[in-house]
Design a protein around this motif. Structure first.
Motif, short mmCIF file in Angstrom:
data_model
loop_
_atom_site.label_atom_id
_atom_site.label_comp_id
_atom_site.label_asym_id
_atom_site.label_seq_id
_atom_site.Cartn_x
_atom_site.Cartn_y
_atom_site.Cartn_z
N ALA A 340 0.84 -1.20 0.00
CA ALA A 340 0.00 0.00 0.00
C ALA A 340 0.88 1.24 0.00
CB ALA A 340 -0.91 0.01 1.22
N LYS A 341 0.50 2.24 -0.79
CA LYS A 341 1.16 3.54 -0.81
C LYS A 341 0.13 4.61 -0.46
CE LYS A 341 3.86 6.76 -3.62
NZ LYS A 341 4.45 7.04 -4.96
N THR A 342 0.40 5.33 0.63
CA THR A 342 -0.52 6.35 1.11
C THR A 342 -0.05 7.74 0.69
OG1 THR A 342 -1.09 5.00 3.04
CG2 THR A 342 -1.62 7.35 3.15
N THR A 343 -0.95 8.53 0.17
CA THR A 343 -0.67 9.91 -0.21
C THR A 343 -1.64 10.82 0.56
OG1 THR A 343 0.00 9.23 -2.44
CG2 THR A 343 -0.51 11.56 -2.11
N LEU A 344 -1.07 11.74 1.36
CA LEU A 344 -1.89 12.67 2.14
C LEU A 344 -1.77 14.08 1.55
CD1 LEU A 344 -1.00 11.51 5.77
CD2 LEU A 344 -3.00 10.89 4.40
N GLU A 345 -2.90 14.76 1.46
CA GLU A 345 -2.91 16.12 0.93
C GLU A 345 -2.55 17.12 2.03
OE1 GLU A 345 -6.87 16.55 -0.51
OE2 GLU A 345 -6.66 14.99 -2.05
N GLN A 346 -2.20 18.35 1.61
CA GLN A 346 -1.95 19.40 2.59
C GLN A 346 -3.27 19.82 3.23
OE1 GLN A 346 0.23 22.69 0.95
NE2 GLN A 346 2.20 21.68 1.28
N LEU A 347 -3.22 20.02 4.54
CA LEU A 347 -4.44 20.31 5.28
C LEU A 347 -4.13 21.24 6.45
CD1 LEU A 347 -7.46 19.63 5.99
CD2 LEU A 347 -6.52 17.79 7.42
N THR A 348 -4.93 22.30 6.59
CA THR A 348 -4.83 23.17 7.77
C THR A 348 -6.05 22.98 8.65
OG1 THR A 348 -3.59 24.80 6.48
CG2 THR A 348 -4.54 25.54 8.57
N PHE A 349 -7.24 23.15 8.07
CA PHE A 349 -8.50 22.90 8.77
C PHE A 349 -9.34 21.98 7.89
CE2 PHE A 349 -7.48 27.48 9.58
CZ PHE A 349 -6.95 27.30 10.85
N ARG A 358 -5.40 9.54 -0.44
CA ARG A 358 -5.79 8.26 -1.03
C ARG A 358 -4.75 7.21 -0.65
NH1 ARG A 358 -3.33 11.24 -4.95
NH2 ARG A 358 -1.65 10.23 -6.14
N VAL A 359 -5.16 5.98 -0.73
CA VAL A 359 -4.24 4.86 -0.56
C VAL A 359 -4.40 3.95 -1.78
CG1 VAL A 359 -5.93 3.61 0.87
CG2 VAL A 359 -3.50 2.94 0.90
N ARG A 360 -3.29 3.61 -2.37
CA ARG A 360 -3.29 2.77 -3.58
C ARG A 360 -2.68 1.41 -3.23
NH1 ARG A 360 -2.99 3.30 -9.32
NH2 ARG A 360 -1.51 1.86 -10.31
N PHE A 361 -3.47 0.36 -3.44
CA PHE A 361 -3.03 -0.99 -3.14
C PHE A 361 -2.52 -1.65 -4.42
CE2 PHE A 361 -6.37 0.01 -0.09
CZ PHE A 361 -5.73 -0.26 1.11
N THR A 362 -1.36 -2.24 -4.34
CA THR A 362 -0.80 -3.00 -5.44
C THR A 362 -0.87 -4.47 -5.06
OG1 THR A 362 0.67 -1.19 -6.06
CG2 THR A 362 1.19 -3.38 -6.91
N ILE A 363 -1.57 -5.24 -5.88
CA ILE A 363 -1.80 -6.66 -5.60
C ILE A 363 -1.17 -7.47 -6.72
CG2 ILE A 363 -3.53 -8.41 -5.08
CD1 ILE A 363 -4.83 -4.96 -5.22
N SER A 364 -0.38 -8.47 -6.38
CA SER A 364 0.26 -9.28 -7.41
C SER A 364 -0.79 -9.93 -8.30
CB SER A 364 1.15 -10.35 -6.76
OG SER A 364 0.43 -11.15 -5.86
#
Length: 397
Positions: A340-349, A358-364
């Protein structure tokens, strides 16, 4: 003195205003460690003879083989090639009977020719006329060699022309380890490997006409009478075809397919087993193999709804998790690796439920799966008092 006080007041007010309105920098974000689900490597129940291959359609990693990998005589499985080659030249849509075939003297003479070789034949009375579909029924279900030969003569004019068309078709479909000399399979030189036959079986199921015929248990055809499918496993353990084969040089053979419901979807298993002693024992071995294949489908849960994949932290010590917006699972076969590769956006409030990554799952051996991440709880402005008592902490540079 008054001017000094005013100046100080101006500075204080300016400070308070500045402290209250200077924007914060985005909250710091960190991702959590993903614990990947595990799956097992299946143990399949292969026979100890001949050659076998089996694969779950749409699960290429599931292909497994046993026995030798050489080209073997395939007997009447050849008729599947004949059906597909004829349909390539004379297309037939599902539900159509197709053109009428008039069985001439040359075609009728095939009855005696093949009967003399102890081949399976079906009655073909003089003047008989059948549709293309009916002729294919007798060929594929009863495995009548005289109907296979007649179909080849009707479609191509001669056995030599049929052989050339079959060779061209095999090469076009990547079945390079398959050799077809004639349409019936009585020639032991009609050979293939178990893995090539798995591909052939998938091509057969992809044709709705062939799939319908090989999945039919019995039918009544004028001239030929009531015919029964030579595949005695049909309808058992999910079996829906495809073709038997029997020849002294080949032994008992079966190109088979079975369908199961697993993980909310329909999955099809296609296989070939060659070189059995007889069809009774071969059928038992096919059933045992199919059960072992079907039992190794697994539903792997990638994430539960609300599972944490990251955390946002603010200078005023407020925290909120980035959680999966929905559950996600995949149907796999055998041992499978998930990352799994997690990508978080910039956030203040933000408010609870806002999308924050988002989280992207790579499955063989499977298409990737992406799941949105949302805030589990809101992150609110800490207010003026905190800003005044913690001047310029966490503000944007």
């Amino acid at each position: 003195m008054t001017i000094t006080v005013v100046a100080v007041l101006v500075l204080v007010v300016g400070f308070l205003v500045a402290a209250a309105v200077v924007p914060f920098a985005p909250a710091s974000a960190r991702t959590t460690t993903y614990a990947a689900p595990t799956s097992t490597l299946p143990a399949l129940s292969f026979p100890g003879y001949g050659a076998t291959a089996v694969e779950a359609t749409d699960f290429p990693e599931s292909l497994r083989t046993s026995g030798d990998r050489k080209a073997r005589s395939i007997a009447s499985i050849s008729k599947v090639v004949t059906a597909l080659v004829v349909l390539d030249a004379k297309p037939l849509r599902q539900g159509q009977a197709g053109p009428t075939i008039t069985f001439d003297a040359q075609m009728q003479g095939l009855y005696a020719t093949y009967a003399a070789q102890n081949g399976e034949v079906a009655p073909m009375p003089a003047g008989l006329q059948l549709s293309q579909y009916q002729t294919m029924q007798v060929m594929l279900m009863k495995s009548a060699n005289n109907y296979a030969g007649a179909l080849a003569l009707w479609a191509f004019g001669s056995m030599d022309a049929y052989q050339r068309a079959a060779t061209t078709w095999l090469h076009a479909h990547g079945l390079d380890d398959t050799t077809i000399h004639e349409p019936t399979g009585l020639d032991a030189g009609n050979t293939s490997t178990a893995t090539d036959l798995v591909d052939l079986g998938q091509l057969a199921l992809a044709d709705p006409v062939v799939k319908e015929i090989v999945g039919t248990a019995q039918a009544t055809v004028p001239g030929a009478g009531q015919i029964e499918n030579s595949n005695k496993l049909l309808g058992m353990d999910g079996v829906e075809g495809i073709k038997t084969g029997t020849l002294d040089q080949a032994g008992a053979c079966l190109l088979f397919a079975a369908t199961y419901e697993r993980g909310g979807r329909t999955v099809t298993v296609v296989g070939a087993m060659l070189g059995g002693v007889d069809h009774d024992s071969l059928d038992v071995d096919v059933q045992r193999l199919l059960r072992s294949v079907a039992d190794n489908f697994q539903v792997v849960t990638l994430t539960h709804a609300g599972q944490t994949f990251g955390t946002f932290s603010t200078p005023w010590r407020d925290e909120a998790d980035a959680v999966s917006a929905k559950a996600a699972e995949v149907l796999v076969w055998g041992r499978t690796t998930v990352t799994a590769k997690t990508t978080l956006e910039q956030l203040t409030f933000g408010a609870a439920g806002d999308r924050v990554g988002r989280v992207r799952f790579t499955i063989s051996d499977h298409d990737p799966v992406t799941v949105p991440l949302v805030l589990e709880r809101g992150i609110e402005d800490p207010g003026v008092w905190w800003r005044w008592t913690n001047p310029f902490q966490g503000t944007a540079a």
